[in-house]
Enzyme design. Structure first.
Site, PDB file in Angstrom:
ATOM      1  N   TYR A 144     113.768  -5.420 133.457  1.00 35.14           N
ATOM      2  CA  TYR A 144     114.448  -4.859 134.625  1.00 35.14           C
ATOM      3  C   TYR A 144     113.748  -5.246 135.926  1.00 35.14           C
ATOM      4  O   TYR A 144     114.391  -5.393 136.955  1.00 35.14           O
ATOM      5  CB  TYR A 144     114.472  -3.325 134.537  1.00 35.14           C
ATOM      6  CG  TYR A 144     115.667  -2.745 133.826  1.00 35.14           C
ATOM      7  CD1 TYR A 144     115.921  -3.051 132.495  1.00 35.14           C
ATOM      8  CD2 TYR A 144     116.522  -1.873 134.483  1.00 35.14           C
ATOM      9  CE1 TYR A 144     117.016  -2.498 131.846  1.00 35.14           C
ATOM     10  CE2 TYR A 144     117.610  -1.311 133.839  1.00 35.14           C
ATOM     11  CZ  TYR A 144     117.852  -1.629 132.520  1.00 35.14           C
ATOM     12  OH  TYR A 144     118.928  -1.073 131.894  1.00 35.14           O
ATOM     13  N   LYS A 194     110.556  -5.316 119.350  1.00 34.00           N
ATOM     14  CA  LYS A 194     111.054  -6.536 118.712  1.00 34.00           C
ATOM     15  C   LYS A 194     109.847  -7.446 118.523  1.00 34.00           C
ATOM     16  O   LYS A 194     109.811  -8.595 118.981  1.00 34.00           O
ATOM     17  CB  LYS A 194     112.158  -7.165 119.601  1.00 34.00           C
ATOM     18  CG  LYS A 194     112.897  -8.326 118.991  1.00 34.00           C
ATOM     19  CD  LYS A 194     113.852  -7.952 117.866  1.00 34.00           C
ATOM     20  CE  LYS A 194     114.439  -9.203 117.227  1.00 34.00           C
ATOM     21  NZ  LYS A 194     115.210  -8.911 115.990  1.00 34.00           N
ATOM     22  N   ASP A 226     116.835  -3.971 116.383  1.00 35.04           N
ATOM     23  CA  ASP A 226     118.110  -4.212 115.686  1.00 35.04           C
ATOM     24  C   ASP A 226     118.261  -3.250 114.517  1.00 35.04           C
ATOM     25  O   ASP A 226     119.317  -2.654 114.303  1.00 35.04           O
ATOM     26  CB  ASP A 226     118.239  -5.685 115.255  1.00 35.04           C
ATOM     27  CG  ASP A 226     117.030  -6.223 114.504  1.00 35.04           C
ATOM     28  OD1 ASP A 226     115.966  -5.562 114.514  1.00 35.04           O
ATOM     29  OD2 ASP A 226     117.140  -7.313 113.907  1.00 35.04           O
ATOM     30  N   ASP A 250     117.720   1.672 127.206  1.00 33.99           N
ATOM     31  CA  ASP A 250     119.025   1.738 127.875  1.00 33.99           C
ATOM     32  C   ASP A 250     120.134   1.631 126.827  1.00 33.99           C
ATOM     33  O   ASP A 250     121.075   2.434 126.808  1.00 33.99           O
ATOM     34  CB  ASP A 250     119.125   0.588 128.879  1.00 33.99           C
ATOM     35  CG  ASP A 250     120.467   0.548 129.593  1.00 33.99           C
ATOM     36  OD1 ASP A 250     120.943   1.617 130.008  1.00 33.99           O
ATOM     37  OD2 ASP A 250     121.038  -0.552 129.725  1.00 33.99           O
ATOM     38  N   ASP A 254     122.619   4.957 124.960  1.00 40.75           N
ATOM     39  CA  ASP A 254     124.088   5.009 124.987  1.00 40.75           C
ATOM     40  C   ASP A 254     124.630   5.150 123.565  1.00 40.75           C
ATOM     41  O   ASP A 254     125.566   5.910 123.314  1.00 40.75           O
ATOM     42  CB  ASP A 254     124.675   3.716 125.598  1.00 40.75           C
ATOM     43  CG  ASP A 254     124.924   3.833 127.103  1.00 40.75           C
ATOM     44  OD1 ASP A 254     124.167   4.555 127.762  1.00 40.75           O
ATOM     45  OD2 ASP A 254     125.878   3.200 127.596  1.00 40.75           O
TER      46      ASP A 254
HETATM   47  C1  IPM Z   1     121.134   4.014 132.862  1.00 44.34           C
HETATM   48  C2  IPM Z   1     122.042   3.045 133.567  1.00 44.34           C
HETATM   49  C3  IPM Z   1     121.204   2.216 134.552  1.00 44.34           C
HETATM   50  C4  IPM Z   1     120.170   1.467 133.742  1.00 44.34           C
HETATM   51  C5  IPM Z   1     122.013   1.287 135.468  1.00 44.34           C
HETATM   52  C6  IPM Z   1     123.043   2.050 136.281  1.00 44.34           C
HETATM   53  C7  IPM Z   1     121.140   0.473 136.366  1.00 44.34           C
HETATM   54  O1  IPM Z   1     122.698   2.241 132.635  1.00 44.34           O
HETATM   55  O2  IPM Z   1     120.525   4.854 133.547  1.00 44.34           O
HETATM   56  O3  IPM Z   1     121.050   3.961 131.632  1.00 44.34           O
HETATM   57  O4  IPM Z   1     120.450   0.369 133.232  1.00 44.34           O
HETATM   58  O5  IPM Z   1     119.063   1.968 133.611  1.00 44.34           O
HETATM   59 MG    MG Z   2     122.410   2.837 130.620  1.00 46.54          MG
END
Ligand code: IPM
Ligand code: MG
Length: 356
Positions: A144, A194, A226, A250, A254
């Site tokens: 990042y 990884k 993975d 990240d 999700d």
């Molecule tokens: C998160 C989001 C952010 C990230 C984006 C909006 C930059 O996806 O907080 O998970 O990638 O960290």
């Molecule tokens: Mg995110």
């Protein structure tokens, strides 16, 4: 961390883009209903909303407020109108800038399934009900924040690059948060990397193993990212605490959110080394449903509870919010992402009703 004796507690409200303002409004209603002595709010623009009115996604006034505040409650950033801007002006830079400027390096993303929502999970209920984990994601380093750019190859082809790196201090401080989090829970830590391919990950693994010596009571395991993605779906109940880097965290958070019912349910805390924090739902700005009253405000309301618990030293108030959310769900409150039809404000009202 502030103490009860502090006269005033300042919360910076940064609603941002898309559904951000709608969900922040509901969290604010819940905080107001708690009538916490000395709790004050100041609001500022962030993300695409800030760019459109000031020309920058993280204006100096907003950064200044974030620095002055005892805690930050954040909605979301991201606006398709801004996708063609130069990268440093895009809405996402606001959240990345806040994380970096305030040294918010430790991102705690709990994934817990409210039993009432077992049917909303993408997994079979008997698998989903086992989920009770926290993902500890590093937020200040990794690919990042490495050098990045566009260049031409020797034969004139366009090439994009982003450098991934971690130094040992960065790994050690997040590893400690992982171990501390595990000590306060089930004493199991899974470090995700990884290391079979990446040098960054080899260092990560070496440093996590070294840090383990400080926490002999914690059972430490290692998993390739993975495999972890696969295990989260196969048997999420095996995880207690996961510690991982910025990019892997990240993605995995999700994924964990859908296992736990809906991305509309998951709160998060981003902390510095003094427990000052920024609190935000893990979902983004969801421009496709913005302004339609379809967003689920529960992730933001639960983020407000995390804020009371971690940064404002008000755990009893945090418990009240958590209990009210559970009660509202048990009473049948469901937004569209949970298979229902309730609007954003109706969901907020359901939580308010359950508070009293
Ligand atoms: C998160 C989001 C952010 C990230 C984006 C909006 C930059 O996806 O907080 O998970 O990638 O960290
Ligand atoms: Mg995110």
């Amino acid at each position: 961390m502030v103490s009860y004796e502090d006269a005033a507690l300042l919360v910076a409200l940064l609603p941002g883009d898309g559904i951000g303002p709608e969900v922040i409004t509901q969290a604010r209603r819940v905080l107001d209903a708690l009538a916490i002595d000395g709790l004050t709010f100041e609001e500022a623009l962030v993300g695409g909303a800030a760019y459109k009115s000031t020309g920058h996604p993280l204006p100096p006034e907003t950064l200044d407020l974030a620095k002055r505040a005892d805690a930050i409650l954040f909605g979301a950033v991201g606006d398709p109108d801004c996708d063609a801007l130069e990268r440093h002006l895009r809405p996402e830079q606001a959240i990345l800038g806040l994380r970096k400027e305030l040294s918010l390096f430790a991102n705690l993303r709990p994934a817990t399934l409210f039993p009432e929502l077992a049917d909303a999970s993408a997994l079979r209920p008997e698998v989903a009900t086992q989920i009770d984990m926290i993902i500890v994601r590093e937020l200040n380093g990794d690919v990042y924040f490495g050098e990045k750019g566009m260049r031409k190859t020797a034969d004139g082809k366009r090439e994009g690059y982003d450098i991934m790196s971690y130094n040992e201090d960065e790994v050690r401080r997040i590893a400690r948060v992982g171990f501390e989090t595990a000590m306060a829970r089930g004493k199991k830590l899974c470090s995700v990397d990884k290391a079979n391919v990446l040098e960054t990950s080899q260092l990560w693994r070496d440093v996590v193993i070294e840090t383990h010596a400080e926490y002999p009571e914690v059972a430490l395991s290692h998993m390739y990212v993975d495999n972890c993605a696969m295990q989260l779906v196969r048997n999420p109940g095996q995880f207690d605490v996961i510690v991982t880097g910025n990019l892997f965290g990240d993605i995995l958070s999700d994924q964990a959110s859908m296992c736990a019912g809906s991305i509309g349910m998951l709160p998060s805390a981003s902390l510095d080394s003094n427990q000052k924090g920024l609190y935000e739902p893990i979902h983004g700005s969801a421009p496709d449903i913005a302004g339609q009253g379809k967003a689920n405000p529960l992730a933001t309301i639960l983020s407000a509870a995390m804020m009371l618990r971690y940064s404002l030293n008000l755990p009893a108030m945090a418990d009240r919010i958590d209990a009210a959310v559970a009660k509202a769900l048990a009473a049948g409150a469901r937004s569209p992402d949970l298979g229902g039809t309730m609007s954003t404000s109706e969901m907020g009202e359901a939580v308010l009703a359950a508070l009293s």
